[in-house]
Design a protein around this motif. Structure first.
Motif, PDB file in Angstrom:
ATOM      1  N   PHE B   5       0.829  -1.208   0.000  1.00  0.00           N
ATOM      2  CA  PHE B   5       0.000   0.000   0.000  1.00  0.00           C
ATOM      3  C   PHE B   5       0.864   1.259   0.000  1.00  0.00           C
ATOM      4  O   PHE B   5       1.931   1.279   0.601  1.00  0.00           O
ATOM      5  N   ILE B   6       0.356   2.292  -0.658  1.00  0.00           N
ATOM      6  CA  ILE B   6       1.034   3.586  -0.591  1.00  0.00           C
ATOM      7  C   ILE B   6       0.448   4.343   0.594  1.00  0.00           C
ATOM      8  O   ILE B   6      -0.752   4.590   0.668  1.00  0.00           O
ATOM      9  N   SER B   7       1.343   4.657   1.524  1.00  0.00           N
ATOM     10  CA  SER B   7       0.909   5.236   2.790  1.00  0.00           C
ATOM     11  C   SER B   7       0.887   6.760   2.731  1.00  0.00           C
ATOM     12  O   SER B   7      -0.029   7.403   3.246  1.00  0.00           O
ATOM     13  N   SER B   8       1.914   7.327   2.130  1.00  0.00           N
ATOM     14  CA  SER B   8       1.921   8.785   1.966  1.00  0.00           C
ATOM     15  C   SER B   8       2.941   9.168   0.909  1.00  0.00           C
ATOM     16  O   SER B   8       3.741   8.326   0.474  1.00  0.00           O
ATOM     17  N   ASP B   9       2.907  10.431   0.489  1.00  0.00           N
ATOM     18  CA  ASP B   9       3.833  10.858  -0.558  1.00  0.00           C
ATOM     19  C   ASP B   9       4.060  12.353  -0.485  1.00  0.00           C
ATOM     20  O   ASP B   9       3.304  13.072   0.176  1.00  0.00           O
ATOM     21  N   ASN B  10       5.096  12.792  -1.157  1.00  0.00           N
ATOM     22  CA  ASN B  10       5.399  14.229  -1.234  1.00  0.00           C
ATOM     23  C   ASN B  10       6.124  14.552  -2.527  1.00  0.00           C
ATOM     24  O   ASN B  10       6.940  13.764  -3.006  1.00  0.00           O
ATOM     25  N   ILE B  11       5.820  15.715  -3.064  1.00  0.00           N
ATOM     26  CA  ILE B  11       6.619  16.279  -4.160  1.00  0.00           C
ATOM     27  C   ILE B  11       7.102  17.657  -3.723  1.00  0.00           C
ATOM     28  O   ILE B  11       6.286  18.479  -3.293  1.00  0.00           O
ATOM     29  N   VAL B  12       8.410  17.891  -3.822  1.00  0.00           N
ATOM     30  CA  VAL B  12       8.969  19.235  -3.654  1.00  0.00           C
ATOM     31  C   VAL B  12       9.479  19.632  -5.038  1.00  0.00           C
ATOM     32  O   VAL B  12      10.410  19.016  -5.566  1.00  0.00           O
ATOM     33  N   SER B  13       8.828  20.619  -5.638  1.00  0.00           N
ATOM     34  CA  SER B  13       9.183  21.000  -7.008  1.00  0.00           C
ATOM     35  C   SER B  13       8.926  22.492  -7.184  1.00  0.00           C
ATOM     36  O   SER B  13       8.348  23.127  -6.297  1.00  0.00           O
ATOM     37  N   PHE B  69      20.922  19.541  -2.960  1.00  0.00           N
ATOM     38  CA  PHE B  69      20.358  18.216  -3.275  1.00  0.00           C
ATOM     39  C   PHE B  69      19.838  17.541  -2.001  1.00  0.00           C
ATOM     40  O   PHE B  69      18.723  17.004  -1.967  1.00  0.00           O
ATOM     41  N   GLU B  70      20.630  17.604  -0.944  1.00  0.00           N
ATOM     42  CA  GLU B  70      20.247  16.949   0.312  1.00  0.00           C
ATOM     43  C   GLU B  70      19.113  17.701   1.019  1.00  0.00           C
ATOM     44  O   GLU B  70      18.241  17.070   1.638  1.00  0.00           O
ATOM     45  N   GLN B  71      19.112  19.036   0.893  1.00  0.00           N
ATOM     46  CA  GLN B  71      18.007  19.821   1.492  1.00  0.00           C
ATOM     47  C   GLN B  71      16.669  19.441   0.864  1.00  0.00           C
ATOM     48  O   GLN B  71      15.648  19.355   1.546  1.00  0.00           O
ATOM     49  N   LEU B  72      16.679  19.229  -0.449  1.00  0.00           N
ATOM     50  CA  LEU B  72      15.444  18.846  -1.145  1.00  0.00           C
ATOM     51  C   LEU B  72      14.947  17.495  -0.642  1.00  0.00           C
ATOM     52  O   LEU B  72      13.754  17.316  -0.369  1.00  0.00           O
ATOM     53  N   LEU B  73      15.884  16.545  -0.529  1.00  0.00           N
ATOM     54  CA  LEU B  73      15.508  15.218  -0.039  1.00  0.00           C
ATOM     55  C   LEU B  73      14.951  15.309   1.376  1.00  0.00           C
ATOM     56  O   LEU B  73      13.925  14.710   1.704  1.00  0.00           O
ATOM     57  N   GLN B  74      15.645  16.078   2.204  1.00  0.00           N
ATOM     58  CA  GLN B  74      15.234  16.224   3.599  1.00  0.00           C
ATOM     59  C   GLN B  74      13.811  16.795   3.685  1.00  0.00           C
ATOM     60  O   GLN B  74      12.965  16.272   4.408  1.00  0.00           O
ATOM     61  N   ALA B  75      13.559  17.869   2.910  1.00  0.00           N
ATOM     62  CA  ALA B  75      12.236  18.506   2.945  1.00  0.00           C
ATOM     63  C   ALA B  75      11.156  17.541   2.477  1.00  0.00           C
ATOM     64  O   ALA B  75      10.070  17.456   3.063  1.00  0.00           O
ATOM     65  N   SER B  76      11.466  16.789   1.417  1.00  0.00           N
ATOM     66  CA  SER B  76      10.471  15.882   0.844  1.00  0.00           C
ATOM     67  C   SER B  76      10.168  14.726   1.804  1.00  0.00           C
ATOM     68  O   SER B  76       9.000  14.391   2.047  1.00  0.00           O
ATOM     69  N   ILE B  77      11.217  14.135   2.368  1.00  0.00           N
ATOM     70  CA  ILE B  77      11.026  12.989   3.271  1.00  0.00           C
ATOM     71  C   ILE B  77      10.294  13.446   4.544  1.00  0.00           C
ATOM     72  O   ILE B  77       9.371  12.780   5.019  1.00  0.00           O
ATOM     73  N   GLU B  78      10.706  14.601   5.064  1.00  0.00           N
ATOM     74  CA  GLU B  78      10.087  15.105   6.288  1.00  0.00           C
ATOM     75  C   GLU B  78       8.584  15.289   6.106  1.00  0.00           C
ATOM     76  O   GLU B  78       7.789  14.878   6.944  1.00  0.00           O
ATOM     77  N   ASN B  79       8.201  15.878   4.975  1.00  0.00           N
ATOM     78  CA  ASN B  79       6.785  16.104   4.721  1.00  0.00           C
ATOM     79  C   ASN B  79       6.033  14.782   4.567  1.00  0.00           C
ATOM     80  O   ASN B  79       4.928  14.628   5.099  1.00  0.00           O
ATOM     81  N   ALA B  80       6.645  13.825   3.873  1.00  0.00           N
ATOM     82  CA  ALA B  80       5.971  12.534   3.669  1.00  0.00           C
ATOM     83  C   ALA B  80       5.828  11.768   4.985  1.00  0.00           C
ATOM     84  O   ALA B  80       4.852  11.054   5.195  1.00  0.00           O
ATOM     85  N   LEU B  81       6.827  11.926   5.871  1.00  0.00           N
ATOM     86  CA  LEU B  81       6.778  11.217   7.157  1.00  0.00           C
ATOM     87  C   LEU B  81       5.767  11.839   8.118  1.00  0.00           C
ATOM     88  O   LEU B  81       5.396  11.223   9.113  1.00  0.00           O
ATOM     89  N   ASN B  82       5.313  13.071   7.793  1.00  0.00           N
ATOM     90  CA  ASN B  82       4.383  13.782   8.677  1.00  0.00           C
ATOM     91  C   ASN B  82       3.111  13.008   8.966  1.00  0.00           C
ATOM     92  O   ASN B  82       2.495  13.202  10.010  1.00  0.00           O
TER      93      ASN B  82
END
Lengths: 205, 380
Positions: B5-13, B69-82
């Motif tokens: 199952f897809i539990s959550s997702d995020n796009i930072v763009s 590059f790492e800031q983008l990943l961090q922001a995206s993962i953080e939001n998805a983990l919310n």
């Protein structure tokens, strides 16, 4: 429901020597990687002009696979999509990245840019042998035998593949290593993490 | 095999910092592609979807030791983990990172190359991110050209199906720098106007930067309404920088992903294609889609919104598919006007609202690689 798979061939290129199934095939100390690979290619009587266009990572992986499969692999027993390739390394295509980046100061080289991806070596091997199956390029700090064993076993278990070339292909300047295994469903040496380690350290010349 | 199952997702763009914000813009056919005049990247102006100053991600300086590059990943993962359902600290959770070039722009700083080699290595970034979020398991990093994002999803799906892990946090990102832009320009692959996927007058790609995260879970209680039901990867064995002439190998990946999902062509409600707007890619895809018998199925490409986001592309475009399924809308193909591929396709050119159940997402890339994923609504 894990089934038994087998390492049917191995090839290691490191420290200016090439071992196949534990036997020394070729050695030429003191040469830089570039010259060593070309020398080995000529010495092995190979004929594939595209070899000269490749970067060192692709040459290393291509040459290793060529020797891995020679006299050890019956291509006719598999359909193109049944053979796959799972490779890994530490520094991706960084060796060629720096060479490409140098060219951007004058005229960027498309011939180098295409090699600034680690999976191009998989493409080169696939073209040579008409392998169309599942493949993947992983980046690890060091060769992770347990991960590769488990991932490849999963592909074979689920009949996604019938045969798989797997291992480690790394180049950074003159530091390099290719460690390649052929895994099939019939053979004598079990495809276990322990056996992978045994071969890995045996030829760590 | 266990359902995934897809539990959550995020796009930072450039179109937003959450999936909801992105999808709102996608529905309204808002594009992130602009003309840029940036002498640090190119002598000529170029079209691309890049982060502007308001996004907070345009500054090339490190923040808290994290590169752009790492800031983008961090922001995206953080939001998805919310959403809070899947925990990085759970030993049953794996973190998978996909990128083509990661921190390659550090080469442009011209410092000592041993240090740069370490900072550019994708495992180095993956470990920083993993430590930040306190993932227990060693991260898995995939770098397989433009199918990296879809491949990461397929690997995550298999980890859960086999029972090796129960949850997977899959994140991908790429940022655009002189290195990447000059390379595609050297291939004459970059369009000098906004890209036109599948169009008769298409002239190539626009590049884009983005990060995306998808969290997969074996636990139905974590489901946000969509499942990943199948996936497959193939190789053309034809050319390292040009696609297959027949599309047979992308079809092979589509066919296996469909078998995996237990579906047939008639079950697919829409296709989200790779659609880079290069002459040869779009030709090849039209052939593969016809081989799959899906020429009448609505197909779109999101490259006209995001440009080609490389290692993030498969992920962010799959996330758009997830939201399309949930909201029952097929997104239009921005930039498309008149069909210009050798085989018939039903290119979606305006927003279509209708009940949707299953979709197919595909990608292809250098090295002759192809990937296909099947996503389905998770009926409660």
């Amino acid at each position: 429901m894990s089934k038994e798979y087998y390492i049917t061939s191995s090839c290691t290129i490191s420290n200016n020597s090439i071992h196949k199934n534990g036997v020394l095939l070729f050695e030429e100390k003191g040469k830089e990687l570039n010259n060593f690979l070309i020398s080995a290619y000529k010495n092995m009587g190979l004929n594939y002009p595209k070899f000269y266009k490749m970067d060192n990572l692709s040459r290393l992986g291509w040459l290793g696979t060529e020797l891995l499969l020679k006299d050890s692999f019956n291509k006719d027993s598999y359909r193109p999509e049944e053979t796959g390739i799972v490779l890994s390394n530490r520094n991706s295509s960084f060796d060629t990245d720096t060479r490409y980046f140098e060219t951007t100061r004058a005229i960027p080289s498309p011939a180098l840019f295409v090699y600034t991806l680690p999976n191009i070596v998989i493409g080169e091997i696939s073209i040579r042998h008409n392998f169309k199956g599942e493949h993947a390029f992983f980046i690890f700090e060091d060769f992770d035998a347990a991960f590769i064993q488990e991932y490849v076993e999963g592909l074979l278990n689920n009949s996604i593949l019938e045969a798989c070339i797997c291992g480690w292909v790394e180049v950074l300047g003159n530091e390099y290593k290719a460690f390649l295994l052929l895994v099939e469903k019939k053979g004598s040496m079990a495809f276990t993490t322990e056996n992978i380690h045994k071969i890995y350290y045996q030829n760590n010349g | 095999m266990r359902a995934v199952f897809i539990s959550s997702d995020n796009i930072v763009s450039p179109l937003g910092l959450t999936s909801a914000e992105n999808f709102k813009n996608l529905r309204a056919a808002v594009t992130g592609i602009r003309k840029h005049d940036r002498s640090d990247m190119s002598e000529q102006p170029f079209y691309a979807a890049l982060f502007d100053e308001r996004s907070g991600f345009s500054d090339t300086k490190n923040k808290n030791g994290f590169t752009r590059f790492e800031q983008l990943l961090q922001a995206s993962i953080e939001n998805a983990l919310n959403s809070g359902q899947v925990k990085p600290t759970d030993p049953r959770t794996i973190f998978i990172l996909s990128s083509t070039k990661g921190n390659i722009s550090l080469l442009e700083t011209g410092a000592d190359s041993k240090e740069i080699a370490e900072a550019v290595s994708l495992q180095h970034s993956a470990k920083k991110i993993a430590d930040h979020f306190q993932f227990i398991n060693k991260p898995v990093v995939i770098s397989n050209a433009c199918i990296s994002g879809l491949m990461a999803m397929i690997i995550g799906m298999r980890f859960i199906q086999s029972g090796k892990y129960d949850h997977a946090v899959i994140a991908g990102a790429d940022v655009i720098s002189k290195f990447i832009l000059s390379g595609f320009q050297s291939f004459q692959a970059v369009s000098n106007e906004p890209c036109k996927p599948f169009d008769a007058s298409r002239t190539g790609i626009n590049l884009g930067e983005a990060a995306g995260t998808i969290i997969l879970s074996a636990d139905k209680n974590n489901s946000a309404g969509v499942k990943i039901c199948g996936g497959s990867v193939s190789n053309d064995a034809n050319h390292i920088s040009g696609p297959s002439r027949t599309g047979a190998e992308l079809f092979q990946a589509i066919n296996k992903a469909m078998q995996d999902a237990g579906l047939t062509a008639a079950d697919i409600d829409f296709i989200s294609a790779h659609g880079t707007a290069t002459v040869y890619n779009d030709e090849m895809e039209s052939k593969a889609i016809n081989l799959a018998g899906m020429q009448d199925v609505p197909v779109n490409s999101l490259k006209g919104y995001y440009g080609h986001t490389l290692g993030a592309a498969g992920l962010i475009e799959a996330i758009a598919c997830i939201h399309s399924l949930r909201e029952n809308v097929v997104l239009p193909t921005v930039g498309f006007g008149e069909l210009g591929v050798p085989m018939p396709l039903n290119v979606c050119s305006s927003l279509q609202e209708k009940p949707l159940k299953n979709c197919l997402k595909t990608a292809s890339g250098f090295g002759g690689c192809n990937a296909a994923v099947v996503l389905s609504k998770d009926e409660k």
